[in-house]
Design an enzyme around this catalytic site. Structure first.
Site, PDB file in Angstrom:
ATOM      1  N   LYS A 162      36.302  30.978  38.610  1.00 53.24           N
ATOM      2  CA  LYS A 162      34.921  30.708  38.468  1.00 53.24           C
ATOM      3  C   LYS A 162      34.794  29.306  37.907  1.00 53.24           C
ATOM      4  O   LYS A 162      35.734  28.764  37.574  1.00 53.24           O
ATOM      5  CB  LYS A 162      34.116  31.746  37.322  1.00 53.24           C
ATOM      6  CG  LYS A 162      34.127  33.024  38.105  1.00 53.24           C
ATOM      7  CD  LYS A 162      32.998  34.016  37.211  1.00 53.24           C
ATOM      8  CE  LYS A 162      32.764  35.311  38.174  1.00 53.24           C
ATOM      9  NZ  LYS A 162      32.252  36.417  37.373  1.00 53.24           N
ATOM     10  N   ARG A 167      39.471  41.222  36.918  1.00 52.30           N
ATOM     11  CA  ARG A 167      38.991  41.589  38.180  1.00 52.30           C
ATOM     12  C   ARG A 167      39.024  40.085  39.044  1.00 52.30           C
ATOM     13  O   ARG A 167      38.740  39.203  38.523  1.00 52.30           O
ATOM     14  CB  ARG A 167      37.420  41.864  38.494  1.00 52.30           C
ATOM     15  CG  ARG A 167      36.659  41.625  39.831  1.00 52.30           C
ATOM     16  CD  ARG A 167      35.249  42.145  39.559  1.00 52.30           C
ATOM     17  NE  ARG A 167      34.625  41.831  41.117  1.00 52.30           N
ATOM     18  CZ  ARG A 167      34.149  40.907  41.541  1.00 52.30           C
ATOM     19  NH1 ARG A 167      34.564  39.559  41.050  1.00 52.30           N
ATOM     20  NH2 ARG A 167      33.853  40.901  42.799  1.00 52.30           N
TER      21      ARG A 167
HETATM   22  N1  PMM Z   1      31.572  38.642  39.336  1.00 54.79           N
HETATM   23  C1  PMM Z   1      31.364  38.273  40.516  1.00 54.79           C
HETATM   24  C2  PMM Z   1      31.072  39.455  41.335  1.00 54.79           C
HETATM   25  N2  PMM Z   1      31.313  40.645  40.874  1.00 54.79           N
HETATM   26  N3  PMM Z   1      31.701  41.963  38.706  1.00 54.79           N
HETATM   27  C3  PMM Z   1      31.871  42.200  37.624  1.00 54.79           C
HETATM   28  N4  PMM Z   1      32.206  43.433  36.904  1.00 54.79           N
HETATM   29  N5  PMM Z   1      32.351  41.009  36.815  1.00 54.79           N
HETATM   30  C4  PMM Z   1      32.097  39.898  37.192  1.00 54.79           C
HETATM   31  O1  PMM Z   1      32.173  38.975  36.744  1.00 54.79           O
HETATM   32  C5  PMM Z   1      31.912  39.579  38.746  1.00 54.79           C
HETATM   33  C6  PMM Z   1      31.564  40.606  39.341  1.00 54.79           C
HETATM   34  C7  PMM Z   1      31.114  37.045  41.110  1.00 54.79           C
HETATM   35  O2  PMM Z   1      31.383  37.046  42.481  1.00 54.79           O
HETATM   36  P1  PMM Z   1      33.062  36.861  43.180  1.00 54.79           P
HETATM   37  O3  PMM Z   1      33.038  38.215  43.799  1.00 54.79           O
HETATM   38  O4  PMM Z   1      32.908  35.996  44.153  1.00 54.79           O
HETATM   39  O5  PMM Z   1      33.995  36.671  42.142  1.00 54.79           O
END
Ligand code: PMM
Length: 308
Positions: free
Chosen positions: A232, A272
């Site tokens: 990020k 994640r």
């Molecule tokens: N960030 C993204 C997507 N889903 N889910 C959770 N639980 N926490 C997060 O910080 C999060 C998420 C941002 O998009 P990406 O899939 O491209 O990382």
């Protein structure tokens, strides 16, 4: 002779909500965005075959769970309708689950969460914490799966306007607990909830860093905590202070792994990430360091692993 650490001297890793893998260390959730426009991997896995292959690759790399999403949540992203999300995620979830890979669905839509669970998802990951769809709480309660409640203030298109905090850690924690109250009142068993501070969601880089530095405050709620830091902007921002050419998102995996190790040591139960292997090694180092308890393989298994 291989050294092992006596289980007596380490804190046991907390039991995770039923239905999740229990490896005895911080889980590694691999990111699988079946989208054309996600900030880091957008367009790479739009084809279902490519998406399934990537999910299997992440599982082979050691992902404990693969998180499948059909809508980008990057700042400014356009919303994606339910029909399109279903078409993107359901076939991929079904195939990965059929291959024995634990899968979750990344969606703000109750209908998508419902179909995903039918297709084999063992967890619903909702970056809006149930705020985007009033049906989500009842759907998750009926499905009986673990649910990630992420801190969220507004849809991606306008979220940056909401990045205004006095005490970001206190406010995020309080707002998460408000959600817990609403969600449990709607029938979700509190033992199924995981909390996520929502790095990058209506937050600037300094907010994200404060949340990570004070992760124990979020943990003090008593709920298991998931951290989604991978690649990020706040990671790029931290690197830009030390280099003339800070890496683009795809070049942030080593830094992400460092954050994974620190988050695991601070008690996160799941990270994640896009690059599974580096973060898996990182959380194993955190476990071995002792910050989050340790489950070592038996001597015979360890000898076998070292010989390979
Ligand atoms: N960030 C993204 C997507 N889903 N889910 C959770 N639980 N926490 C997060 O910080 C999060 C998420 C941002 O998009 P990406 O899939 O491209 O990382």
């Amino acid at each position: 002779m291989i050294d092992t650490v006596s289980p007596a001297v380490v804190r046991p890793f907390p039991r995770l909500p039923d239905g999740l893998p229990q490896p005895g260390r911080c889980l590694v959730m691999g990111i699988l965005n079946v989208t054309p426009d996600s900030f880091s991997d957008g367009g790479l896995y739009s084809d279902p075959g490519d998406a399934v292959r990537h999910g299997l690759r992440m599982a082979a790399d050691g992902a404990d769970i693969v998180d499948v999403g059909g809508e980008s949540t990057r700042p400014g992203a356009e919303p994606v309708g339910v029909t399109q999300q279903l078409a993107r995620v359901v076939p991929v979830l079904r195939e990965l689950a059929g291959a024995g890979v634990p899968v979750s669905v990344d969606t703000m839509h109750a209908e998508v969460a419902h179909a995903a669970v039918e297709a084999g998802a063992c967890l619903a990951n909702d970056v809006s914490g149930g705020l985007a769809d009033s049906e989500m709480a009842a759907t998750v309660a009926a499905a009986g799966v673990p649910y990630v409640v992420t801190h969220w203030r507004a849809p991606s298109r306008g979220m940056e306007r909401h990045a205004i905090y006095g005490d970001v850690v206190g406010e995020v924690t309080a707002e998460l607990l408000d959600r817990v109250e609403v969600l449990t009142a709607a029938g979700i068993d509190s033992s199924r909830l995981l909390l996520d501070p929502g790095l990058g969601f209506a937050k600037h880089a300094h907010h994200d860093w404060q949340l990570l530095a004070r992760l124990p405050t979020v943990r003090s709620t008593g709920f298991p905590v998931l951290v989604g830091a991978s690649r990020k902007r706040f990671i790029g921002a931290a690197l830009s202070g030390w280099s003339d050419s800070p890496p683009a998102p795809g070049g942030r995996d080593a830094a992400t792994a460092a954050v994974s190790a620190l988050a695991a040591a601070a008690g996160a139960v799941c990270v994640r990430v896009h690059d599974v292997r580096s973060s898996l090694h990182a959380v194993c180092m955190a476990a071995a360091w002792g910050g989050a308890g340790l489950v070592l393989p038996s001597s015979a298994e360890a000898a076998d692993a070292l010989a390979r």
